[in-house]
Design an enzyme around this catalytic site. Structure first.
Site, PDB file in Angstrom:
ATOM      1  N   ASP A  82      45.539 -17.090  69.218  1.00 15.82           N
ATOM      2  CA  ASP A  82      45.306 -18.324  68.716  1.00 15.82           C
ATOM      3  C   ASP A  82      45.039 -18.076  67.161  1.00 15.82           C
ATOM      4  O   ASP A  82      43.888 -17.481  66.918  1.00 15.82           O
ATOM      5  CB  ASP A  82      44.561 -19.292  69.225  1.00 15.82           C
ATOM      6  CG  ASP A  82      44.604 -20.697  68.428  1.00 15.82           C
ATOM      7  OD1 ASP A  82      45.633 -20.941  68.239  1.00 15.82           O
ATOM      8  OD2 ASP A  82      43.532 -21.523  68.764  1.00 15.82           O
ATOM      9  N   ASP A 104      49.100 -16.344  61.592  1.00 15.39           N
ATOM     10  CA  ASP A 104      48.835 -17.792  60.972  1.00 15.39           C
ATOM     11  C   ASP A 104      48.795 -17.210  59.262  1.00 15.39           C
ATOM     12  O   ASP A 104      47.713 -16.925  58.723  1.00 15.39           O
ATOM     13  CB  ASP A 104      47.531 -18.447  61.344  1.00 15.39           C
ATOM     14  CG  ASP A 104      47.377 -19.801  60.487  1.00 15.39           C
ATOM     15  OD1 ASP A 104      48.053 -19.956  59.450  1.00 15.39           O
ATOM     16  OD2 ASP A 104      46.396 -20.175  60.660  1.00 15.39           O
ATOM     17  N   HIS A 213      49.416 -28.118  66.398  1.00 13.01           N
ATOM     18  CA  HIS A 213      48.137 -27.366  66.428  1.00 13.01           C
ATOM     19  C   HIS A 213      47.333 -28.678  66.277  1.00 13.01           C
ATOM     20  O   HIS A 213      47.794 -29.974  66.028  1.00 13.01           O
ATOM     21  CB  HIS A 213      47.837 -26.577  65.465  1.00 13.01           C
ATOM     22  CG  HIS A 213      48.200 -25.173  65.707  1.00 13.01           C
ATOM     23  ND1 HIS A 213      47.158 -24.434  65.937  1.00 13.01           N
ATOM     24  CD2 HIS A 213      49.298 -24.524  65.654  1.00 13.01           C
ATOM     25  CE1 HIS A 213      47.925 -22.924  66.166  1.00 13.01           C
ATOM     26  NE2 HIS A 213      49.153 -23.200  66.148  1.00 13.01           N
ATOM     27  N   GLY A 214      45.890 -28.584  66.472  1.00 14.14           N
ATOM     28  CA  GLY A 214      45.108 -29.834  66.345  1.00 14.14           C
ATOM     29  C   GLY A 214      45.461 -30.949  67.133  1.00 14.14           C
ATOM     30  O   GLY A 214      45.232 -32.248  66.592  1.00 14.14           O
ATOM     31  N   SER A 216      43.936 -32.692  70.120  1.00 11.02           N
ATOM     32  CA  SER A 216      43.053 -33.267  70.807  1.00 11.02           C
ATOM     33  C   SER A 216      42.949 -34.677  70.345  1.00 11.02           C
ATOM     34  O   SER A 216      42.961 -34.997  69.297  1.00 11.02           O
ATOM     35  CB  SER A 216      41.531 -32.644  70.517  1.00 11.02           C
ATOM     36  OG  SER A 216      41.394 -31.537  71.505  1.00 11.02           O
TER      37      SER A 216
HETATM   38  P1  13P Z   1      41.886 -29.252  68.426  1.00  5.86           P
HETATM   39  O1  13P Z   1      40.868 -28.934  67.738  1.00  5.86           O
HETATM   40  O2  13P Z   1      42.481 -30.660  68.095  1.00  5.86           O
HETATM   41  O3  13P Z   1      41.559 -29.211  69.909  1.00  5.86           O
HETATM   42  O4  13P Z   1      42.980 -28.131  68.158  1.00  5.86           O
HETATM   43  C1  13P Z   1      43.106 -26.998  68.606  1.00  5.86           C
HETATM   44  C2  13P Z   1      44.192 -25.969  68.124  1.00  5.86           C
HETATM   45  O5  13P Z   1      44.734 -26.392  67.361  1.00  5.86           O
HETATM   46  C3  13P Z   1      43.777 -24.222  68.601  1.00  5.86           C
HETATM   47  O6  13P Z   1      44.767 -23.789  67.841  1.00  5.86           O
HETATM   48  O1  G3H Z   2      42.189 -23.985  66.321  1.00  6.19           O
HETATM   49  C1  G3H Z   2      41.078 -23.572  66.306  1.00  6.19           C
HETATM   50  C2  G3H Z   2      40.671 -23.546  67.834  1.00  6.19           C
HETATM   51  O2  G3H Z   2      39.976 -24.924  68.247  1.00  6.19           O
HETATM   52  C3  G3H Z   2      39.603 -22.324  68.216  1.00  6.19           C
HETATM   53  O3  G3H Z   2      38.221 -22.701  67.675  1.00  6.19           O
HETATM   54  O4  G3H Z   2      38.108 -20.449  66.192  1.00  6.19           O
HETATM   55  O5  G3H Z   2      36.246 -21.725  66.687  1.00  6.19           O
HETATM   56  O6  G3H Z   2      37.219 -20.628  68.377  1.00  6.19           O
HETATM   57  P1  G3H Z   2      37.639 -21.140  67.309  1.00  6.19           P
HETATM   58 ZN    ZN Z   3      45.128 -24.411  65.616  1.00  9.52          ZN
END
Ligand code: 13P
Ligand code: G3H
Ligand code: ZN
Length: 311
Positions: A82, A104, A213-214, A216
């Site tokens: 990720d 990214d 992404h993002g 949640s």
């Molecule tokens: P959230 O912070 O919305 O869970 O997004 C996670 C994410 O995009 C990880 O790459």
């Molecule tokens: O997009 C990011 C994910 O929520 C991962 O978070 O980089 O703190 O592990 P992190």
């Molecule tokens: Zn992300």
């Protein structure tokens, strides 16, 4: 069933009008909670590992945990890096057994993003690994990177064909109004996603898998539990589940979720310790934490992603 790439998953998801959940993993309880849920509802899965997760748990531990989950559940699981920041971390994950990496380059200029993404694609494809690129910047916090609202920007659909063609990426993350972390919209602010951008991107890239992404939803019941048992999280509004479902029916084939899992895990630990102040065996408070992960992931698979019974 060995670790798989996302290629077949995305093909079926695109055609079937659903998306694959990409859940962040950092420890054994999270891996087990996610994979137990997917097994129960027969869903394919992407488990993703950030640079922060590798720093916290070490690459080899996470890899072995995921291999154990594949052996235990028999599920098709794709292991994904990720937010790879540069070529070196992507190479390290390809060499270390991941089946998918994200480069990214969204904070770079268009040309620099293309150059670094192309370099990662060449290396990854030589090793049978697929690559996700990103165009457009999401607001929010990931690891040490914080993108302010002023610095965030929606994806420009006019750039996507050239980006995909010149880089050779297998999937593309776009910015349509989602953001990282637990504070996406202010209380009272109406959540909105730019479905017009998603539509235009998919018109220009027919059949091509798009990533969000993002994503949640910052489930209020878990925020409430955290705060009832000693936490002090401000009110927050996430991405409404029905909007994500709509995106999953369109070209979005991968939906990233981390913050909701963190929230559920922490809510369980807080509640358990508050209600059982004499407990000091980690298994006692990590069991409800793992249970919460399993329930949240099941809810996402069935209600948001639509990937249940797709194996
Ligand atoms: P959230 O912070 O919305 O869970 O997004 C996670 C994410 O995009 C990880 O790459
Ligand atoms: O997009 C990011 C994910 O929520 C991962 O978070 O980089 O703190 O592990 P992190
Ligand atoms: Zn992300």
């Amino acid at each position: 069933m060995p670790i798989v790439t996302s290629t077949e998953m995305f093909k079926k998801a695109y055609a079937g009008g659903y998306a694959i959940g990409a859940f962040n993993v950092n420890n054994m309880e999270i891996v087990q909670g996610i994979t137990e849920a997917a097994k129960e509802v027969e869903s394919p899965l992407i488990l993703q590992v950030s640079a922060g997760a590798r720093k916290y748990a070490k690459h080899v531990y996470l890899m072995k945990l995921i291999e154990a989950a594949v052996e235990d559940t028999g599920l098709p699981i794709c292991v994904h890096l990720d937010h790879g920041a540069d070529f070196d971390i992507c190479k390290s994950c390809v060499d270390g057994g991941f089946s998918s990496v994200m480069i990214d380059g969204s904070s770079r200029s268009f040309e620099e993003n293309i150059a670094v993404t192309r370099r990662v694609v060449e290396y990854a494809h030589d090793h049978g690994v697929v690559v996700e690129g990103e165009l457009g910047r999401l607001e929010g916090v990931e690891d040490d990177v914080k993108v302010s609202a002023a610095d965030s920007s929606y994806t420009d659909p006019a750039q996507v064909e050239e980006f995909v063609q010149r880089t050779g990426v297998d999937s593309l993350a776009i910015a349509i109004g989602t953001s990282h972390g637990a504070y996406k919209f202010k209380p009272g602010q109406k959540p909105q996603l730019r479905f017009d951008i998603l539509e235009e991107v998919s018109r220009r890239l027919p059949g091509f898998p798009i990533v969000l992404h993002g994503s949640s939803s910052v489930l209020p019941e878990y925020v409430e539990t955290v705060n009832r048992f000693g936490g002090s999280m401000p009110d927050a509004v996430g991405i409404p589940e029905d909007m994500l479902r709509q995106a999953a029916k369109m070209a979005v084939c991968k939906i990233n979720i981390d913050s909701d899992l963190r929230l559920g895990f922490t809510a369980a630990v807080r509640q358990h310790l508050a209600e059982n102040p004499s407990h000091f065996d980690p298994r006692q408070y990590l069991t409800p934490a793992r249970d919460n992960i399993r329930e949240i992931v099941k809810r996402k698979i069935v209600k948001v992603l639509g990937s249940d019974h797709k194996i």
